[in-house]
Design an enzyme around this catalytic site. Sequence first.
Site, mmCIF file in Angstrom:
data_model
loop_
_atom_site.group_PDB
_atom_site.id
_atom_site.type_symbol
_atom_site.label_atom_id
_atom_site.label_comp_id
_atom_site.label_asym_id
_atom_site.label_seq_id
_atom_site.Cartn_x
_atom_site.Cartn_y
_atom_site.Cartn_z
ATOM 1 N N HIS A 178 5.929 4.466 -6.594
ATOM 2 C CA HIS A 178 4.677 4.223 -7.325
ATOM 3 C C HIS A 178 4.351 5.383 -8.263
ATOM 4 C CE1 HIS A 178 1.824 1.081 -7.830
ATOM 5 N NE2 HIS A 178 0.807 1.911 -7.798
ATOM 6 N N THR B 147 -5.092 -3.364 -4.724
ATOM 7 C CA THR B 147 -4.990 -3.837 -6.113
ATOM 8 C C THR B 147 -4.493 -5.283 -6.170
ATOM 9 O OG1 THR B 147 -4.564 -1.597 -6.871
ATOM 10 C CG2 THR B 147 -3.851 -3.363 -8.330
ATOM 11 N N TYR C 213 3.835 5.390 -12.807
ATOM 12 C CA TYR C 213 2.675 5.814 -13.588
ATOM 13 C C TYR C 213 3.036 6.410 -14.942
ATOM 14 C CZ TYR C 213 -1.033 4.689 -10.333
ATOM 15 O OH TYR C 213 -1.954 4.012 -9.572
ATOM 16 N N CYS D 68 -3.985 -2.425 -16.157
ATOM 17 C CA CYS D 68 -3.090 -2.474 -15.003
ATOM 18 C C CYS D 68 -2.642 -3.916 -14.748
ATOM 19 C CB CYS D 68 -3.853 -1.924 -13.798
ATOM 20 S SG CYS D 68 -3.109 -2.261 -12.200
ATOM 21 N N GLU E 260 -7.873 5.575 -11.790
ATOM 22 C CA GLU E 260 -6.560 5.103 -11.334
ATOM 23 C C GLU E 260 -5.497 6.194 -11.536
ATOM 24 O OE1 GLU E 260 -5.598 1.612 -10.495
ATOM 25 O OE2 GLU E 260 -3.652 2.508 -10.093
ATOM 26 N N CYS F 139 2.833 -4.212 -9.293
ATOM 27 C CA CYS F 139 3.835 -3.206 -8.931
ATOM 28 C C CYS F 139 3.686 -2.691 -7.506
ATOM 29 C CB CYS F 139 3.774 -2.013 -9.880
ATOM 30 S SG CYS F 139 3.160 -2.418 -11.496
ATOM 31 N N CYS G 72 3.392 2.870 -16.870
ATOM 32 C CA CYS G 72 2.189 2.053 -17.121
ATOM 33 C C CYS G 72 1.126 2.851 -17.853
ATOM 34 C CB CYS G 72 1.670 1.423 -15.838
ATOM 35 S SG CYS G 72 0.824 2.519 -14.681
ATOM 36 N N GLU H 207 -9.775 -4.457 -7.382
ATOM 37 C CA GLU H 207 -9.401 -3.936 -6.070
ATOM 38 C C GLU H 207 -10.336 -4.526 -5.027
ATOM 39 O OE1 GLU H 207 -9.146 -1.550 -8.647
ATOM 40 O OE2 GLU H 207 -6.975 -1.467 -8.439
HETATM 41 FE FE1 SF4 Z 1 -1.228 -0.959 -12.091
HETATM 42 FE FE2 SF4 Z 1 0.384 0.957 -12.964
HETATM 43 FE FE3 SF4 Z 1 0.029 0.615 -10.304
HETATM 44 FE FE4 SF4 Z 1 1.397 -1.184 -11.794
HETATM 45 S S1 SF4 Z 1 1.964 0.960 -11.387
HETATM 46 S S2 SF4 Z 1 -0.117 -1.620 -10.250
HETATM 47 S S3 SF4 Z 1 0.301 -1.134 -13.743
HETATM 48 S S4 SF4 Z 1 -1.505 1.241 -11.840
HETATM 49 FE FE FE Z 2 -1.903 1.823 -8.889
#
Ligand code: SF4
Ligand code: FE
Length: 485
Positions: free
Chosen positions: A295, A192, A299, A101, A447, A105, A302, A260
């Site tokens: 968000h 995060t 996902y 991660c 996650e 973001c 990422c 976190e």
């Molecule tokens: Fe982490 Fe994915 Fe959230 Fe970005 S979108 S902070 S890479 S979990």
């Molecule tokens: Fe996240």
Amino acid sequence: MVLMTGEEYIKSLKRRKKLEVYAFGEEIDDPVEHPLLRPSLYSIVETYEIAHDEKYKDLATAKSHLIGEIINRFTHIHQSVDDLVKKVKLLRVLCQRTGTCVQRCVGWDALNALYITTYEIDAKHGTNYHERFKNYLKYVQQNDLMCAGAMTDVKGDRSLRPYEQKDPDLYVRIVERRDDGIVVRGAKAHTTGAVHSHEIIVLPTRAMTENDRDYAVAFAIPTDTEGVKMIVGRQMGDRRRLEEEWFDLGNYKYGATGHETLTIFDDVFVPWDRVFMCGEVEFAGMVVETFSSYHRQNYGGCKAGMGDVLIGASALAALYNGVPNAPHIREKLVEMVHMNETLYACALACSYEGYKTPSGAYRPEPLLANVCKLNVTRFPYEIARLSHDIAGGLVATMPSEKDLRNEKLGKYIVKYLQANAKYPTEHRMRVFRLIENMTMSTGYLIESLHGAGSPQTQRIMISRLANFKEKMKMAARLVGVPFEE
Ligand code: SF4
Ligand code: FE
């Protein structure tokens, strides 16, 4: 300083006042240098470095519609469908490079959600939040800041609303309204990247009612603000980061996950120019829903990037085990790719179906974004299961790197853990460690389940957005019956 390098970013973090950060029951003096937090730092560094990489510049930077300069995309407000698509592609590339991660973001999505929501609050109430927020955003863009997004309150009794809780501080709330700003108290869970951020952006975590007025609050503060306390969450294998040997970490540079914190706001003062919602209860739900769509879109980018790494590690494990072409291995690898690309396809789909909001910012199509995230709560678990199946039980039972380096034991490990003679035992061990760390820690699996909202929150949104009535009408028309409820 519109585009910082990774090194400049690290230096800028060191210029902050001393942060109040704790781990393992002790205060950390210099979190930027601490080995526990270093892998997380390096993965954020990549978000800065990629903006200087010729190959990815187009993905990693954008022209600011506010300051007119080329900025890091992580501070950009999406101005088109193309921007939404680039976001997903950028996340996939970054997570392929880091295998984890990149943590930047959440703040990015908070910026976009506030841009849209402050515009709407002003339209209804004649307030000036949007102008205020734009000024803040210019500052973030100009200085290429890393912003953490703190959304999830600790929530107390889940059956009770914020104002109904026995302890009134279980959702972040305003405890004082002053001429120069507000004072807030409460705690946000699993923030995060907080320790390595310049700023924390705080949003409400749920829709609110009239009685929750003090809880409908959004604001931004520097991480070194007085009264902010961060307690770093434990992760599987975190003590391995403190050892001399390094390959037992699997992903030794970037770590298996970011970090976190439990972030405590102990009567923190926020000046008015950093307050973006203050009691407008009817907009709490909107900011949550807008943020979540962004968000949940991410996902599929990422997690697909991390999935690429895990699929690669599984294929390497098969090669080192001596069975790269066994039909059942190929089948499993194909299955992994199918699931991984499904996640990516969903993220692209909700981006291509994205649309312009009254504020001018673009957002992803919410039904598809929720479908994307709901798939992410399932497929990475299945991909991880297949990686264990392909690699074998050594992923869980292998001796440590220290044993390999031991004068007396090393030769036995090299001899007895050798598989395909073309490849050194140590290479096989390193790949097994990568699989172990990716699939038994927070970053890829937990996650995937709970990040961007637990699965039930996506089911609720899908049920709201699915338009079952329309579907019933379609069926009724085809069978020649009137539609009645
Ligand atoms: Fe982490 Fe994915 Fe959230 Fe970005 S979108 S902070 S890479 S979990
Ligand atoms: Fe996240």
